[in-house]
Design an enzyme around this catalytic site. Sequence first.
Site, mmCIF file in Angstrom:
data_model
loop_
_atom_site.group_PDB
_atom_site.id
_atom_site.type_symbol
_atom_site.label_atom_id
_atom_site.label_comp_id
_atom_site.label_asym_id
_atom_site.label_seq_id
_atom_site.Cartn_x
_atom_site.Cartn_y
_atom_site.Cartn_z
ATOM 1 N N ARG A 104 0.814 -1.202 0.000
ATOM 2 C CA ARG A 104 0.000 0.000 0.000
ATOM 3 C C ARG A 104 0.862 1.274 0.000
ATOM 4 O O ARG A 104 1.819 1.370 -0.775
ATOM 5 C CB ARG A 104 -0.993 -0.047 1.165
ATOM 6 N N ASP A 114 -2.374 11.867 10.181
ATOM 7 C CA ASP A 114 -3.706 11.749 9.588
ATOM 8 C C ASP A 114 -4.401 13.087 9.765
ATOM 9 O O ASP A 114 -4.224 13.738 10.801
ATOM 10 C CB ASP A 114 -4.501 10.638 10.291
ATOM 11 N N TYR A 147 -8.138 5.808 17.627
ATOM 12 C CA TYR A 147 -7.213 6.031 16.520
ATOM 13 C C TYR A 147 -6.885 7.513 16.385
ATOM 14 O O TYR A 147 -5.710 7.892 16.233
ATOM 15 C CB TYR A 147 -7.814 5.499 15.215
#
Length: 249
Positions: A18, A144, A157
């Site tokens: 990925r 993120d 998360y």
Amino acid sequence: MNPAAELPVVLVTGGARRVGAAIARQLHDAGARLALHCRHSRVAADALAAELNALRPASAAVFQADLLDTAGLPGLVADVVAHFGQIDGLVNNASSFFPTALGEIDEAAWVDLMGSNLKAPLFLTQAAAPWLAERSGAVVNIVDIHAERPLKGYPLYCAAKAGLVGLTRALAIEMAPRVRVNGVAPGPIEWPSDGQFSPAEQEAIVAHTLLGRVGAPSDIARTVRFLLFDAPYITGQIIPVDGGRSAHL
């Protein structure tokens, strides 16, 4: 002098598949030698190393380790140095990602999400720090956009990635001036392979990006390459690569 010793060595965690594999290929294309870390994806990691070595002999090697085993991280760094003789860059890419409904969060989820997204980057960077300083190297953490704008259903998360954002900036201070530390914050790049997002949810997320499309792993890889090799006066920064989604979340 061994000419290969002048080529930078970059350790990429979760480098077999990925986004991690895209980062590895991009850095290899830039002339780096790759230490490809994997935990379970040994077959994919070996295949990628063979691909890179076919392009440039002895330019990639695989190092298998469980990043949640904190005590083993200095050994991982030592193995990379024993093989290549140096470490010039570290990309903390490996990450667990799954939902944790409030009221159902347990210790196992905490250990996994905090361990892979926050604890491992800290202790691996700490282990690599002397070698990075010796080479005036750099660290790139993959964070993120939801570290600062949480995603519903993923509180643990998001908290782990928020910690990684803070850690990135703190380590930039601690490791200056010899080592630069930055982060890349992806938006919608590759959907989880386990179907966590339905087609309708995917469509809604993409519609909320300013560019109206999903990004590619190469978008992240090019940014990592820039921060490692072409940004000598950038440190302590988080660069969103999200098609503009975080501009109006």
